[in-house]
Design a protein around this motif. Structure first.
Motif, mmCIF file in Angstrom:
data_model
loop_
_atom_site.group_PDB
_atom_site.id
_atom_site.type_symbol
_atom_site.label_atom_id
_atom_site.label_comp_id
_atom_site.label_asym_id
_atom_site.label_seq_id
_atom_site.Cartn_x
_atom_site.Cartn_y
_atom_site.Cartn_z
ATOM 1 N N GLU A 1 0.821 -1.213 0.000
ATOM 2 C CA GLU A 1 0.000 0.000 0.000
ATOM 3 C C GLU A 1 0.855 1.262 0.000
ATOM 4 O O GLU A 1 0.431 2.305 -0.474
ATOM 5 C CB GLU A 1 -0.935 0.010 1.210
ATOM 6 C CG GLU A 1 -2.116 -0.925 1.067
ATOM 7 C CD GLU A 1 -3.073 -0.796 2.226
ATOM 8 O OE1 GLU A 1 -3.138 0.285 2.839
ATOM 9 O OE2 GLU A 1 -3.758 -1.780 2.513
ATOM 10 N N LEU A 2 2.056 1.169 0.565
ATOM 11 C CA LEU A 2 2.941 2.328 0.570
ATOM 12 C C LEU A 2 3.567 2.573 -0.804
ATOM 13 O O LEU A 2 3.893 3.701 -1.145
ATOM 14 C CB LEU A 2 4.051 2.154 1.610
ATOM 15 C CG LEU A 2 3.614 2.196 3.067
ATOM 16 C CD1 LEU A 2 4.799 1.923 3.984
ATOM 17 C CD2 LEU A 2 2.982 3.537 3.408
ATOM 18 N N PRO B 1 -2.322 9.476 0.525
ATOM 19 C CA PRO B 1 -2.214 8.415 1.533
ATOM 20 C C PRO B 1 -0.775 8.209 2.030
ATOM 21 O O PRO B 1 -0.557 7.946 3.210
ATOM 22 C CB PRO B 1 -2.719 7.161 0.805
ATOM 23 C CG PRO B 1 -3.565 7.679 -0.297
ATOM 24 C CD PRO B 1 -2.963 8.992 -0.701
ATOM 25 N N LEU B 2 0.180 8.360 1.131
ATOM 26 C CA LEU B 2 1.584 8.232 1.531
ATOM 27 C C LEU B 2 1.981 9.373 2.459
ATOM 28 O O LEU B 2 2.639 9.159 3.480
ATOM 29 C CB LEU B 2 2.478 8.214 0.292
ATOM 30 C CG LEU B 2 3.957 7.962 0.513
ATOM 31 C CD1 LEU B 2 4.195 6.639 1.213
ATOM 32 C CD2 LEU B 2 4.688 7.998 -0.805
ATOM 33 N N ARG C 1 -0.006 10.976 4.430
ATOM 34 C CA ARG C 1 -0.670 10.713 5.714
ATOM 35 C C ARG C 1 0.109 9.691 6.535
ATOM 36 O O ARG C 1 0.261 9.849 7.743
ATOM 37 C CB ARG C 1 -2.095 10.235 5.484
ATOM 38 C CG ARG C 1 -3.027 11.335 5.099
ATOM 39 C CD ARG C 1 -4.473 10.864 5.126
ATOM 40 N NE ARG C 1 -5.336 11.981 4.796
ATOM 41 C CZ ARG C 1 -6.306 11.950 3.910
ATOM 42 N NH1 ARG C 1 -6.562 10.832 3.268
ATOM 43 N NH2 ARG C 1 -7.045 13.002 3.674
ATOM 44 N N THR C 2 0.593 8.653 5.889
ATOM 45 C CA THR C 2 1.363 7.624 6.588
ATOM 46 C C THR C 2 2.653 8.206 7.146
ATOM 47 O O THR C 2 3.024 7.934 8.293
ATOM 48 C CB THR C 2 1.675 6.444 5.638
ATOM 49 O OG1 THR C 2 0.445 5.920 5.152
ATOM 50 C CG2 THR C 2 2.462 5.365 6.344
ATOM 51 N N ARG D 1 1.730 10.450 10.104
ATOM 52 C CA ARG D 1 1.362 9.625 11.256
ATOM 53 C C ARG D 1 2.617 9.028 11.905
ATOM 54 O O ARG D 1 2.748 9.023 13.137
ATOM 55 C CB ARG D 1 0.388 8.539 10.806
ATOM 56 C CG ARG D 1 -0.247 7.781 11.932
ATOM 57 C CD ARG D 1 -1.360 6.821 11.500
ATOM 58 N NE ARG D 1 -1.272 6.300 10.148
ATOM 59 C CZ ARG D 1 -2.105 6.636 9.161
ATOM 60 N NH1 ARG D 1 -3.055 7.504 9.360
ATOM 61 N NH2 ARG D 1 -1.970 6.101 7.964
ATOM 62 N N THR D 2 3.538 8.538 11.086
ATOM 63 C CA THR D 2 4.781 7.970 11.614
ATOM 64 C C THR D 2 5.603 9.013 12.348
ATOM 65 O O THR D 2 6.141 8.762 13.439
ATOM 66 C CB THR D 2 5.603 7.341 10.477
ATOM 67 O OG1 THR D 2 4.799 6.365 9.817
ATOM 68 C CG2 THR D 2 6.864 6.681 11.002
#
Length: 130
Positions: A67-68, A115-116, A118-119, A122-123
């Motif tokens: 997904e990444l 989405p990337l 956001r990930t 978040r990290t």
């Protein structure tokens, strides 16, 4: 290497034929260019499949979630399509349309990458709070 040579040969031949046709029938010259671009993409599909297989293998070996990497693949696809579309419009004398295509491609690439982003955010927040 063989595919690159084939695509180069077909492209140069199409460019030379396009020069001959451009004076008498510019529409036909543009159709010839479109046909050459389509042929080049068709030649590349097998290689792109091999590349995607390798990237999936690499993802599995490194443990990186697919997904990444999906936004990366989509962004590369968008960039390739936009580059070709913009070039074709410029060749047809439509630089304004080429600019619109490039702007649309940029927006689409950024949206695909959300989405990337956001990930990553978040990290980073987890690292700062943890």
């Amino acid at each position: 290497m063989e595919t690159a040579l084939q695509i180069t040969a077909v492209s140069v031949l199409a460019a030379l034929l396009g020069l001959l046709l451009k004076k008498g029938s510019p529409e036909l010259a543009m159709l010839l260019t479109l046909a050459a671009v389509t042929a080049a993409f068709l030649c590349l599909t097998g290689l792109l499949e091999k590349l995607m297989d390798f990237l999936e293998e690499l993802s599995a070996a490194t443990g990186v979630d697919g997904e990444l990497l999906a936004p990366l693949y989509k962004t590369i696809g968008i960039a390739l399509v936009v580059k070709m579309g913009g070039s074709l419009c410029r060749d047809a004398g439509e630089s304004a349309l080429a600019s619109v295509i490039e702007t649309a491609g940029t927006v689409c690439a950024l949206l695909v990458a959300v989405p990337l982003f956001r990930t990553v955010l978040r990290t980073l927040l987890e690292l700062m709070n943890g």
